[in-house]
Structure formats: structure tokens, C-alpha cells
Scaffold this motif. Structure first.
Motif, PDB file in Angstrom:
ATOM      1  N   ALA A  37       0.841  -1.199   0.000  1.00 27.27           N
ATOM      2  CA  ALA A  37       0.000   0.000   0.000  1.00 27.27           C
ATOM      3  C   ALA A  37       0.875   1.248   0.000  1.00 27.27           C
ATOM      4  O   ALA A  37       0.837   2.070   0.920  1.00 27.27           O
ATOM      5  N   ARG A  98       2.988  -2.755   8.809  1.00 26.65           N
ATOM      6  CA  ARG A  98       2.018  -1.739   8.441  1.00 26.65           C
ATOM      7  C   ARG A  98       0.650  -2.381   8.225  1.00 26.65           C
ATOM      8  O   ARG A  98       0.504  -3.287   7.396  1.00 26.65           O
ATOM      9  N   GLU A  99      -0.342  -1.893   8.929  1.00 24.14           N
ATOM     10  CA  GLU A  99      -1.667  -2.487   8.833  1.00 24.14           C
ATOM     11  C   GLU A  99      -2.245  -2.359   7.428  1.00 24.14           C
ATOM     12  O   GLU A  99      -2.963  -3.250   6.962  1.00 24.14           O
ATOM     13  N   ASP A 100      -1.955  -1.235   6.735  1.00 23.11           N
ATOM     14  CA  ASP A 100      -2.553  -1.047   5.415  1.00 23.11           C
ATOM     15  C   ASP A 100      -2.054  -2.080   4.411  1.00 23.11           C
ATOM     16  O   ASP A 100      -2.806  -2.519   3.535  1.00 23.11           O
ATOM     17  N   ASP A 101      -0.790  -2.501   4.514  1.00 28.79           N
ATOM     18  CA  ASP A 101      -0.279  -3.533   3.612  1.00 28.79           C
ATOM     19  C   ASP A 101      -1.088  -4.821   3.755  1.00 28.79           C
ATOM     20  O   ASP A 101      -1.478  -5.452   2.762  1.00 28.79           O
TER      21      ASP A 101
END
Length: 279
Positions: A37, A98-101
Motif C-alpha cells: 500500500a 504496516r496495517e494497510d499492507d
């Protein structure tokens, strides 16, 4: 001790020039980070292109986020890159924080460690030509690529002795020593022969003020998720860069990878000169 270059991520088209210059200047490795992301090139694809533009330099991920990728496809991609580069690929791998990844990939972030642990055994089986879920994946490898694990948490450090050939330490020299010592102690306790390969990282920017400012902005954008001002700030003074490399050498690092977030390829020669000045 060897020196590698971490390549900038802002302009994929310029990476060919970076890799060719790095090889000409005697660097041991070109490395690429991994995010999903984020506006960066996919590292396995990019390194495959760079493999065709070079003949000697190692190609390394620092670090590939294993749980974001299906195991069978990852095994095939790595084996293909390793075979076509003449065994020059080094798989630096980790879980990603990273949470979005993980949200984009659809992987549960709270299970990423367990997912990576399962991948290690499966990858080696596939590379040996053993069936995976009833199928032969290929291409088969006579020798598996070197695996390095990156991370800071105790679980990540334990994985080095259990699954890998070495450790990627993306920490300042001031506190890298404790991490490195832990990895070495666990390696010995596990009865592993030899010693783990230690690869350290330092963010740098070399050149005129505009090059350094672009690098600072790029680093700030990359680490914005931490909400910590100045996190990852690149070293730009030649003396400080040389001192940092020397510190990692004192810690027994086998390689230091200098990460360049600024896209000016003239940094390759400037950094080579700085490294050459270290006694």
C-alpha cells in the motif's frame, strides 16, 4: 565487510542506471524494500529487470513481506529470479508491520508470524522439487537462495536460527549490538554450524542540498505512519556516514547496506568515495 546500496523507490525507470553504476563502483549488493500500500516498485519484478542489466552484483530484498504473498507463487518467483540471475538473489524476508499492507492483501495481521513460519518449510520443499499440495511447482533449485530475516521483536530474532542464514538489522549502531548478539547467541544455542550472516542498514543521502532535501522528504513520507518526526532521517555528512559504517564493522557486520531515498544516481560514486575513505 561488504557494502551494498538500497535503491530509491520514487522512479523505477532510473533503477537500471543505479544498478549498473553500483556494479561498476564495486558495491556487493543492490537491495530493494517492499511495501504493497505505497507508491513503490514491486521488488521481485524490479530485481528481475536489474538482473538482466548486471552480471555480478547480488540482488537482495530488505525485506520482502512474505505473508502478503501466496507461498507457491512466491516460491516460483524466487526460484525463477535465482536461476536467471545465476544464483545472485538473496531473499531478505519478514512479516511487515504496516496495517494497510495487510488490509490490501487480505491477510490477518495478527497471524502474520505464524503464516511466515509455515512458508519457510514449504519454500524449501518446493525448491527441492518436492510436491506442494500434490503438485510440482518448479523451477527446481540445486541450492536454495540465502535467506535473511529482518525484524526487531524477539519472535523475529528467534526465526533466524530456526529458518534462515542470517539477520537483517535495520537499527542504528547504538542499539544494533544487542540485537546482533541475541541472534548470535540463539544461533549457537540451536547448534547451527558457522555463524549467521549479519547485514546492517543505514539511510544516507550524498550530494548537493537539493539531493539531500529530496531524500529527507522521501524518508519522511515513507515513515509517516510512525508519527515520529525525524524517524529514519538520512545521514548526509560524509564523516558521519563513514563513522556509521565503521561502527557496524566494529559490531562484526558482514555487510552494510546504505539506503538512498533520493533519486540522484550521482550518489553512487559519491558514496563509493566515502566508503573508500574508511580506514
Amino acid at each position: 565487510m561488504e557494502i551494498g546500496l538500497g535503491l530509491p523507490i520514487s522512479d523505477p525507470a532510473c533503477l537500471l542506471e543505479w544498478a549498473r553504476r553500483a556494479e561498476e563502483c564495486g558495491f556487493g549488493t543492490v537491495a530493494m524494500l517492499d511495501r504493497l500500500a505505497f507508491d513503490n516498485p514491486e521488488p521481485l519484478t524490479a530485481l528481475a529487470v536489474l538482473a538482466g542489466a548486471t552480471t555480478r552484483i547480488r540482488l537482495q530484498t530488505e525485506v520482502l513481506l512474505g505473508p502478503l504473498r501466496g507461498t507457491a507463487l512466491l516460491a516460483k518467483q524466487v526460484a525463477t529470479l535465482d536461476r536467471m540471475s545465476g544464483g545472485r538473489f538473496v531473499l531478505g524476508i519478514g512479516i511487515g508491520g504496516r496495517e494497510d499492507d495487510h488490509a490490501v492483501a487480505g491477510t490477518p495481521i495478527n497471524q502474520r508470524g505464524r503464516m511466515l513460519d509455515k512458508q519457510f518449510g514449504a519454500l524449501r520443499e518446493i525448491w527441492r522439487g518436492e510436491p506442494y499440495r500434490g503438485a510440482i511447482i518448479g523451477p527446481r533449485l540445486e541450492k536454495a537462495p540465502r535467506i535473511l530475516i529482518g525484524g526487531f521483536a524477539p519472535a523475529a530474532l528467534k526465526r533466524v536460527a530456526a529458518h534462515a542464514d542470517g539477520f537483517i538489522c535495520a537499527a542504528p549502531a547504538s542499539w544494533a549490538g544487542g540485537l546482533i548478539n541475541t541472534v548470535r547467541e540463539q544461533w549457537a544455542e540451536a547448534g547451527r554450524a558457522g555463524r549467521p550472516r549479519i547485514v546492517c542498514q543505514v539511510n544516507v543521502a550524498a550530494g548537493p542540498p537539493e539531493t539531500i532535501e529530496r531524500a529527507r522528504r522521501a524518508v519522511a513520507g515513507y515513515y509517516a505512519f510512525t508519527a515520529r518526526e525525524g524517524w529514519g532521517e538520512p545521514l548526509s555528512d560524509p564523516g558521519r556516514i563513514a563513522a556509521a559504517v565503521a561502527e557496524y564493522r566494529e559490531l562484526g557486520a558482514d555487510e552494510v547496506v546504505m539506503y538512498c531515498y533520493g533519486d540522484d544516481p550521482g550518489q553512487v560514486e559519491r558514496l563509493a568515495a566515502i566508503v573508500g575513505s574508511i580506514e
